[in-house]
Motif scaffolding. Structure first.
Motif, PDB file in Angstrom:
ATOM      1  N   LYS A   1       0.826  -1.201   0.000  1.00  0.00           N
ATOM      2  CA  LYS A   1       0.000   0.000   0.000  1.00  0.00           C
ATOM      3  C   LYS A   1       0.866   1.260   0.000  1.00  0.00           C
ATOM      4  O   LYS A   1       0.588   2.222  -0.730  1.00  0.00           O
ATOM      5  CB  LYS A   1      -0.918   0.001   1.218  1.00  0.00           C
ATOM      6  N   ALA A   2       1.924   1.254   0.826  1.00  0.00           N
ATOM      7  CA  ALA A   2       2.807   2.417   0.878  1.00  0.00           C
ATOM      8  C   ALA A   2       3.487   2.666  -0.465  1.00  0.00           C
ATOM      9  O   ALA A   2       3.772   3.809  -0.832  1.00  0.00           O
ATOM     10  CB  ALA A   2       3.856   2.221   1.969  1.00  0.00           C
ATOM     11  N   GLN A   3       3.728   1.597  -1.217  1.00  0.00           N
ATOM     12  CA  GLN A   3       4.424   1.735  -2.487  1.00  0.00           C
ATOM     13  C   GLN A   3       3.496   2.143  -3.630  1.00  0.00           C
ATOM     14  O   GLN A   3       3.887   2.901  -4.521  1.00  0.00           O
ATOM     15  CB  GLN A   3       5.122   0.416  -2.842  1.00  0.00           C
ATOM     16  N   PHE A   4       2.239   1.663  -3.592  1.00  0.00           N
ATOM     17  CA  PHE A   4       1.369   1.846  -4.755  1.00  0.00           C
ATOM     18  C   PHE A   4       0.150   2.728  -4.511  1.00  0.00           C
ATOM     19  O   PHE A   4      -0.574   3.027  -5.465  1.00  0.00           O
ATOM     20  CB  PHE A   4       0.864   0.477  -5.240  1.00  0.00           C
ATOM     21  N   GLU A   5      -0.113   3.156  -3.275  1.00  0.00           N
ATOM     22  CA  GLU A   5      -1.381   3.827  -2.996  1.00  0.00           C
ATOM     23  C   GLU A   5      -1.559   5.150  -3.739  1.00  0.00           C
ATOM     24  O   GLU A   5      -2.685   5.615  -3.917  1.00  0.00           O
ATOM     25  CB  GLU A   5      -1.531   4.065  -1.493  1.00  0.00           C
ATOM     26  N   LYS A   6      -0.474   5.769  -4.197  1.00  0.00           N
ATOM     27  CA  LYS A   6      -0.590   7.038  -4.915  1.00  0.00           C
ATOM     28  C   LYS A   6      -0.855   6.852  -6.404  1.00  0.00           C
ATOM     29  O   LYS A   6      -1.127   7.822  -7.107  1.00  0.00           O
ATOM     30  CB  LYS A   6       0.677   7.861  -4.714  1.00  0.00           C
ATOM     31  N   LEU A   7      -0.777   5.619  -6.885  1.00  0.00           N
ATOM     32  CA  LEU A   7      -1.003   5.351  -8.301  1.00  0.00           C
ATOM     33  C   LEU A   7      -2.498   5.254  -8.585  1.00  0.00           C
ATOM     34  O   LEU A   7      -3.260   4.659  -7.816  1.00  0.00           O
ATOM     35  CB  LEU A   7      -0.312   4.049  -8.710  1.00  0.00           C
ATOM     36  N   ASP A   8      -2.919   5.818  -9.701  1.00  0.00           N
ATOM     37  CA  ASP A   8      -4.334   5.789 -10.071  1.00  0.00           C
ATOM     38  C   ASP A   8      -4.821   4.366 -10.322  1.00  0.00           C
ATOM     39  O   ASP A   8      -5.961   4.023  -9.986  1.00  0.00           O
ATOM     40  CB  ASP A   8      -4.569   6.646 -11.318  1.00  0.00           C
ATOM     41  N   ILE A   9      -3.980   3.536 -10.906  1.00  0.00           N
ATOM     42  CA  ILE A   9      -4.397   2.167 -11.204  1.00  0.00           C
ATOM     43  C   ILE A   9      -4.648   1.381  -9.916  1.00  0.00           C
ATOM     44  O   ILE A   9      -5.547   0.537  -9.843  1.00  0.00           O
ATOM     45  CB  ILE A   9      -3.329   1.463 -12.088  1.00  0.00           C
ATOM     46  N   TYR A  10      -3.865   1.680  -8.869  1.00  0.00           N
ATOM     47  CA  TYR A  10      -4.074   1.019  -7.578  1.00  0.00           C
ATOM     48  C   TYR A  10      -5.382   1.483  -6.945  1.00  0.00           C
ATOM     49  O   TYR A  10      -6.127   0.682  -6.375  1.00  0.00           O
ATOM     50  CB  TYR A  10      -2.901   1.314  -6.646  1.00  0.00           C
ATOM     51  N   LYS A  11      -5.679   2.773  -7.056  1.00  0.00           N
ATOM     52  CA  LYS A  11      -6.923   3.303  -6.502  1.00  0.00           C
ATOM     53  C   LYS A  11      -8.130   2.693  -7.203  1.00  0.00           C
ATOM     54  O   LYS A  11      -9.126   2.345  -6.562  1.00  0.00           O
ATOM     55  CB  LYS A  11      -6.938   4.825  -6.632  1.00  0.00           C
ATOM     56  N   ARG A  12      -8.043   2.552  -8.527  1.00  0.00           N
ATOM     57  CA  ARG A  12      -9.150   1.937  -9.265  1.00  0.00           C
ATOM     58  C   ARG A  12      -9.305   0.467  -8.889  1.00  0.00           C
ATOM     59  O   ARG A  12     -10.420  -0.051  -8.779  1.00  0.00           O
ATOM     60  CB  ARG A  12      -8.919   2.081 -10.773  1.00  0.00           C
ATOM     61  N   PHE A  13      -8.168  -0.203  -8.684  1.00  0.00           N
ATOM     62  CA  PHE A  13      -8.198  -1.621  -8.326  1.00  0.00           C
ATOM     63  C   PHE A  13      -8.871  -1.832  -6.969  1.00  0.00           C
ATOM     64  O   PHE A  13      -9.766  -2.676  -6.830  1.00  0.00           O
ATOM     65  CB  PHE A  13      -6.771  -2.172  -8.300  1.00  0.00           C
ATOM     66  N   THR A  14      -8.470  -1.074  -5.950  1.00  0.00           N
ATOM     67  CA  THR A  14      -9.063  -1.230  -4.620  1.00  0.00           C
ATOM     68  C   THR A  14     -10.532  -0.826  -4.612  1.00  0.00           C
ATOM     69  O   THR A  14     -11.350  -1.434  -3.910  1.00  0.00           O
ATOM     70  CB  THR A  14      -8.288  -0.397  -3.590  1.00  0.00           C
ATOM     71  N   ALA A  15     -10.892   0.195  -5.403  1.00  0.00           N
ATOM     72  CA  ALA A  15     -12.297   0.601  -5.482  1.00  0.00           C
ATOM     73  C   ALA A  15     -13.139  -0.504  -6.115  1.00  0.00           C
ATOM     74  O   ALA A  15     -14.264  -0.780  -5.679  1.00  0.00           O
ATOM     75  CB  ALA A  15     -12.425   1.896  -6.276  1.00  0.00           C
ATOM     76  N   LEU A  16     -12.592  -1.158  -7.140  1.00  0.00           N
ATOM     77  CA  LEU A  16     -13.303  -2.246  -7.801  1.00  0.00           C
ATOM     78  C   LEU A  16     -13.485  -3.436  -6.866  1.00  0.00           C
ATOM     79  O   LEU A  16     -14.562  -4.039  -6.803  1.00  0.00           O
ATOM     80  CB  LEU A  16     -12.537  -2.668  -9.059  1.00  0.00           C
ATOM     81  N   ILE A  17     -12.440  -3.776  -6.116  1.00  0.00           N
ATOM     82  CA  ILE A  17     -12.526  -4.888  -5.171  1.00  0.00           C
ATOM     83  C   ILE A  17     -13.533  -4.586  -4.074  1.00  0.00           C
ATOM     84  O   ILE A  17     -14.337  -5.438  -3.676  1.00  0.00           O
ATOM     85  CB  ILE A  17     -11.140  -5.174  -4.566  1.00  0.00           C
ATOM     86  N   SER A  18     -13.516  -3.352  -3.569  1.00  0.00           N
ATOM     87  CA  SER A  18     -14.458  -2.962  -2.521  1.00  0.00           C
ATOM     88  C   SER A  18     -15.896  -3.036  -3.021  1.00  0.00           C
ATOM     89  O   SER A  18     -16.792  -3.518  -2.318  1.00  0.00           O
ATOM     90  CB  SER A  18     -14.138  -1.550  -2.036  1.00  0.00           C
ATOM     91  N   HIS A  19     -16.125  -2.580  -4.249  1.00  0.00           N
ATOM     92  CA  HIS A  19     -17.472  -2.641  -4.827  1.00  0.00           C
ATOM     93  C   HIS A  19     -17.914  -4.092  -5.016  1.00  0.00           C
ATOM     94  O   HIS A  19     -19.070  -4.450  -4.732  1.00  0.00           O
ATOM     95  CB  HIS A  19     -17.488  -1.900  -6.162  1.00  0.00           C
ATOM     96  N   GLY A  20     -16.999  -4.941  -5.485  1.00  0.00           N
ATOM     97  CA  GLY A  20     -17.339  -6.349  -5.666  1.00  0.00           C
ATOM     98  C   GLY A  20     -17.680  -7.037  -4.359  1.00  0.00           C
ATOM     99  O   GLY A  20     -18.602  -7.851  -4.297  1.00  0.00           O
ATOM    100  N   ALA A  21     -16.946  -6.688  -3.291  1.00  0.00           N
ATOM    101  CA  ALA A  21     -17.220  -7.283  -1.982  1.00  0.00           C
ATOM    102  C   ALA A  21     -18.609  -6.900  -1.484  1.00  0.00           C
ATOM    103  O   ALA A  21     -19.332  -7.719  -0.907  1.00  0.00           O
ATOM    104  CB  ALA A  21     -16.155  -6.845  -0.984  1.00  0.00           C
ATOM    105  N   LYS A  22     -19.009  -5.647  -1.700  1.00  0.00           N
ATOM    106  CA  LYS A  22     -20.335  -5.205  -1.271  1.00  0.00           C
ATOM    107  C   LYS A  22     -21.434  -5.936  -2.043  1.00  0.00           C
ATOM    108  O   LYS A  22     -22.465  -6.300  -1.473  1.00  0.00           O
ATOM    109  CB  LYS A  22     -20.470  -3.698  -1.468  1.00  0.00           C
ATOM    110  N   CYS A  23     -21.217  -6.150  -3.325  1.00  0.00           N
ATOM    111  CA  CYS A  23     -22.226  -6.828  -4.140  1.00  0.00           C
ATOM    112  C   CYS A  23     -22.396  -8.293  -3.748  1.00  0.00           C
ATOM    113  O   CYS A  23     -23.480  -8.861  -3.889  1.00  0.00           O
ATOM    114  CB  CYS A  23     -21.853  -6.729  -5.619  1.00  0.00           C
ATOM    115  N   MET A  24     -21.334  -8.917  -3.250  1.00  0.00           N
ATOM    116  CA  MET A  24     -21.380 -10.342  -2.937  1.00  0.00           C
ATOM    117  C   MET A  24     -21.663 -10.619  -1.469  1.00  0.00           C
ATOM    118  O   MET A  24     -21.781 -11.774  -1.070  1.00  0.00           O
ATOM    119  CB  MET A  24     -20.045 -10.988  -3.324  1.00  0.00           C
ATOM    120  N   ARG A  25     -21.799  -9.576  -0.664  1.00  0.00           N
ATOM    121  CA  ARG A  25     -21.893  -9.751   0.787  1.00  0.00           C
ATOM    122  C   ARG A  25     -23.086 -10.601   1.190  1.00  0.00           C
ATOM    123  O   ARG A  25     -23.000 -11.428   2.081  1.00  0.00           O
ATOM    124  CB  ARG A  25     -21.955  -8.381   1.459  1.00  0.00           C
ATOM    125  N   GLN A  26     -24.222 -10.430   0.557  1.00  0.00           N
ATOM    126  CA  GLN A  26     -25.440 -11.155   0.921  1.00  0.00           C
ATOM    127  C   GLN A  26     -25.788 -12.236  -0.098  1.00  0.00           C
ATOM    128  O   GLN A  26     -26.952 -12.545  -0.308  1.00  0.00           O
ATOM    129  CB  GLN A  26     -26.605 -10.165   1.055  1.00  0.00           C
TER     130      GLN A  26
END
Length: 244
Positions: free
Chosen positions: A204-229
């Protein structure tokens, strides 16, 4: 005669309320044990237990005289867990403590402390399983600081004994609480940072400032919410911080 007959009032038959027979204490105890075993050993949900008992009663010769509500099953399971916690004692074999906070639910956090014997770790040769762990501490708090954690560790380890080492993640508050408790010991207890959190923090410390990393974590977070129930909710996903 007609007038006399008209004056006679007919009373409707009184319905006698049918009451279920009293429950035998021995049968009730067996039912309680079966309910708890279904949740712990068969790993079924609390709501499923009454349905399983109904199935036993209607389709088998197993005598089930009483079908409890699922909330009763929850209470019995919680009482069993509380009973196990109150019986925690120090052991002679060397062991390590695994400490973590649960995911926040509402305004409270749950601190969980597990005990794993060193012999079990060496024999397992892989990741520990549920049967390898013993819960020796569980506290619920709304406000968590290093000082409050120190007091909780003091109480837990006074009862369960001193661990050979402490395994934890790199949470700042947890680090402070462990450090405060360890510094009070004659010989400080070594701490081991969880490798998964350590690597995730470094990435995270190495990649958190990169836009591609931000898009990746946002996509994973959205996927987790969709699959929660859904039926795939058991899968393990990244959380918002990028940790497993």
């Amino acid at each position: 005669m007609k007038r006399g007959a008209e004056n006679v009032k007919t009373t409707a038959p009184v319905e006698v309320e049918k009451r279920s027979p009293p429950i035998d204490i021995k049968d009730a105890d067996q039912t309680r044990v079966l309910c708890v075993l279904l949740t712990l050993n068969a790993v079924v949900s609390y709501r499923s237990v009454p349905r399983i008992l109904e199935l036993f009663k209607s389709k088998t010769n197993y005598a089930v005289s009483w079908i409890p509500h699922f909330t009763s099953v929850i209470n019995w399971s919680l009482r069993l867990g509380l009973g196990c916690l109150t019986q925690v004692q120090a052991i002679t074999k060397p062991w390590v403590a695994i400490i973590d906070h649960s995911i926040d639910i509402g305004t409270k956090k749950a601190l969980v402390v597990l005990r794993v014997e060193v012999d079990t770790l060496s024999k397992r040769g892989a990741a520990v399983r549920l049967e390898d762990c013993e819960c020796i501490g569980l506290t619920i708090s709304e406000k968590v600081t290093g000082d409050t954690l120190y007091l909780e560790f003091e109480e837990i380890f006074n009862r369960a004994g001193k661990p050979l080492a402490i395994i934890k993640d790199r949470d700042a508050t947890l680090n402070k609480g462990v450090r405060l408790w360890s510094n009070q010991q004659e010989v400080p207890v070594p701490t081991i940072d969880d490798i998964g959190h350590t690597i995730a923090t470094a990435l995270k410390a190495q990649f958190e400032k990169l836009d591609i990393y931000k898009r990746f974590t946002a996509l994973i977070s959205h996927g987790a919410k969709c699959m929660r129930q859904t039926e795939l909710a058991f899968l393990k996903w990244f959380n918002k911080t990028g940790h497993f």
